[in-house]
Design an enzyme around this catalytic site. Structure first.
Site, PDB file in Angstrom:
ATOM      1  N   LYS A  43      -9.002  36.701 -17.803  1.00 57.26           N
ATOM      2  CA  LYS A  43     -10.106  36.012 -18.488  1.00 57.26           C
ATOM      3  C   LYS A  43     -10.113  36.406 -19.970  1.00 57.26           C
ATOM      4  O   LYS A  43      -9.451  37.390 -20.355  1.00 57.26           O
ATOM      5  CB  LYS A  43     -11.437  36.376 -17.819  1.00 57.26           C
ATOM      6  CG  LYS A  43     -11.779  37.860 -17.863  1.00 57.26           C
ATOM      7  CD  LYS A  43     -12.890  38.217 -16.884  1.00 57.26           C
ATOM      8  CE  LYS A  43     -13.211  39.700 -16.943  1.00 57.26           C
ATOM      9  NZ  LYS A  43     -14.059  40.138 -15.816  1.00 57.26           N
ATOM     10  N   TYR A 260     -20.858  47.615 -49.266  1.00 58.67           N
ATOM     11  CA  TYR A 260     -22.287  47.268 -49.179  1.00 58.67           C
ATOM     12  C   TYR A 260     -23.140  48.488 -48.842  1.00 58.67           C
ATOM     13  O   TYR A 260     -22.762  49.311 -48.009  1.00 58.67           O
ATOM     14  CB  TYR A 260     -22.500  46.208 -48.106  1.00 58.67           C
ATOM     15  CG  TYR A 260     -21.879  44.872 -48.442  1.00 58.67           C
ATOM     16  CD1 TYR A 260     -22.307  44.140 -49.549  1.00 58.67           C
ATOM     17  CD2 TYR A 260     -20.867  44.346 -47.644  1.00 58.67           C
ATOM     18  CE1 TYR A 260     -21.725  42.907 -49.853  1.00 58.67           C
ATOM     19  CE2 TYR A 260     -20.296  43.118 -47.940  1.00 58.67           C
ATOM     20  CZ  TYR A 260     -20.728  42.403 -49.045  1.00 58.67           C
ATOM     21  OH  TYR A 260     -20.159  41.198 -49.346  1.00 58.67           O
TER      22      TYR A 260
HETATM   23  C1  LIG Z   1     -13.528  41.295 -15.259  1.00 57.05           C
HETATM   24  C2  LIG Z   1     -13.515  41.547 -13.798  1.00 57.05           C
HETATM   25  C3  LIG Z   1     -12.626  42.456 -13.224  1.00 57.05           C
HETATM   26  C4  LIG Z   1     -11.684  43.326 -14.032  1.00 57.05           C
HETATM   27  O1  LIG Z   1     -12.364  44.461 -14.486  1.00 57.05           O
HETATM   28  P1  LIG Z   1     -11.593  45.665 -15.256  1.00 57.05           P
HETATM   29  O2  LIG Z   1     -12.616  46.719 -15.346  1.00 57.05           O
HETATM   30  O3  LIG Z   1     -11.201  45.131 -16.580  1.00 57.05           O
HETATM   31  O4  LIG Z   1     -10.443  46.020 -14.400  1.00 57.05           O
HETATM   32  C5  LIG Z   1     -12.599  42.569 -11.853  1.00 57.05           C
HETATM   33  N1  LIG Z   1     -13.443  41.853 -11.080  1.00 57.05           N
HETATM   34  C6  LIG Z   1     -14.334  40.977 -11.603  1.00 57.05           C
HETATM   35  C7  LIG Z   1     -15.233  40.220 -10.694  1.00 57.05           C
HETATM   36  C8  LIG Z   1     -14.410  40.797 -12.969  1.00 57.05           C
HETATM   37  O5  LIG Z   1     -15.286  39.941 -13.478  1.00 57.05           O
END
Ligand SMILES: *Cc1c(COP(=O)(O)O)cnc(C)c1O
Length: 370
Positions: A43, A260
């Site tokens: 993702k 800034y």
């Molecule tokens: C994003 C996600 C993961 C992966 O998590 P990590 O901590 O990056 O390994 C696993 N399961 C679900 C449902 C997620 O949304």
């Protein structure tokens, strides 16, 4: 540093090392043994690494790709790996027809939600149970009854049953209790759906409690070479290096203030380098004044003053030979020094996931080791 040529006119880029990606995948495989399947979480543009290229490499030992939404599913599908795709987040009502038509595995929290998909045709569902994440999923107290309802919906095939761990990297006791409660439910649900796969482990779970792998594991961050559990970091290989070219070198007199709010004041004359990366590129503004650093010619150079939208100022006094166009490392290694996503996250009060997924569109991606 890199085994390909970076155009001299390029201001900032990320180098994605696919041999590191393969090593991390192999480490996960070693942890979980040969029986479980890997659902590689790609993702958010594969945590900023490029969804298509990452999926192509991970496909070597991935059965399912996990994405957050339909846009991401389309992109991963375009990689042409032929692997299944699971939507880890719920779909909007208006997205369900496409999700079903594309044959994705959808995540549902209730029988009503499963039914809303099944109206559009045959659908595979991942029935999610909330054992403590408090986000999506069916409450565990209602899971057995709700699951029996799901089983009665025509057109619905239960692909898997899952839960998610909110504190696998920080609360061993809670995680153990969660895993135990999930296991109790599992023994009842398996009798009702013998064909369903079970999954609960994210990266931290895989690294700390691989014994709970079951049929599927869902690594994300670990694939990209980071771990929030510090004892496992040395075994993983950071996949992404973030670099930029110095755009201007200057000398400031003692007493000069920088950026800034004038939060930094030079106590002595200093040589500064302007690096054309700012918070609009994902270099966290909260790193301001927190001893964040970059590497130039293998030397550590502190970021001074506030991070601005398009530029940061670094104290490059330690690198007298510095020139305009020199390569600056924001994440990754240069010589003997390394800056990890965890380090930059700590300096800016956030987490490695946030750093990696925050790297912006102005940062070109170069893939090597494919
Ligand atoms: C994003 C996600 C993961 C992966 O998590 P990590 O901590 O990056 O390994 C696993 N399961 C679900 C449902 C997620 O949304």
């Amino acid at each position: 540093m890199e085994n390909f040529v970076i155009p001299e006119g390029l201001r900032t880029w990320a180098e994605i090392d696919h041999s590191a990606l393969r090593s991390n995948l192999a480490l996960i495989r070693k942890k979980i043994g040969l029986a479980a399947k890997i659902l590689a979480v790609v993702k958010a543009n594969a945590y900023g690494h490029g969804a298509v290229q990452t999926a192509c490499t991970l496909a070597e030992d991935t059965s399912i790709f996990g994405v957050a939404n339909l846009d991401e599913a389309r992109e991963v599908e375009s990689a042409g790996t032929g692997r299944d795709i699971m939507l880890l987040s719920p779909c909007l009502p208006g997205e369900r027809a496409e999700a079903v038509g594309a044959g994705h595995i959808v995540t549902v929290s209730s029988a009503a939600e499963a039914e809303a998909y099944a109206r559009f045709g045959k659908v595979r569902v991942n029935f999610k149970i909330d054992t403590g994440m408090g986000r999506i999923g069916c409450l565990e107290t209602q899971a057995l009854l709700e699951f029996q309802r799901v089983l009665q919906i025509p057109n619905t095939l239960v692909h898997s049953i899952s839960s998610h761990l909110p504190s696998a990297d920080e609360d061993v006791a809670f995680t153990s209790s969660q895993l135990e409660r999930f296991a109790n439910l599992e023994s009842q649900l398996r009798l009702l759906a013998p064909q369903a796969s079970f999954h609960v482990l994210n990266s931290a779970g895989i690294l700390t409690q691989p014994i709970h792998a079951r049929e599927i594991v869902r690594p994300g961050l670990a694939l990209y070479g980071c771990s929030s559990v510090s004892e496992f970091s040395p075994a993983l290989f950071p996949v992404l290096s973030w670099r930029a070219r110095v755009v201007q070198v200057r000398n400031l007199p003692a007493g000069a203030t920088v950026s800034y709010g004038r939060t930094f004041k030079a106590a002595t004359p200093i040589r500064t380098a302007i690096v054309p990366v700012g918070y609009a590129d994902g270099f966290p503004r909260h790193a301001s004044g927190n001893e964040a650093r970059v590497l130039i010619r293998g030397k550590s150079c502190p970021v001074i003053g506030r991070v601005t939208m398009d530029q940061i100022v670094v104290n490059a006094s330690a690198v007298p030979e510095i020139c305009d166009g020199d390569i600056t490392t924001l994440l990754g290694s240069d010589g003997d020094e390394t800056i990890t996503a965890n380090e930059l996250a700590e300096k800016s009060g956030t987490i490695a996931w946030d750093i990696l997924t925050g790297i912006g569109r102005r940062v070109a991606r170069f893939h090597h080791g494919t």
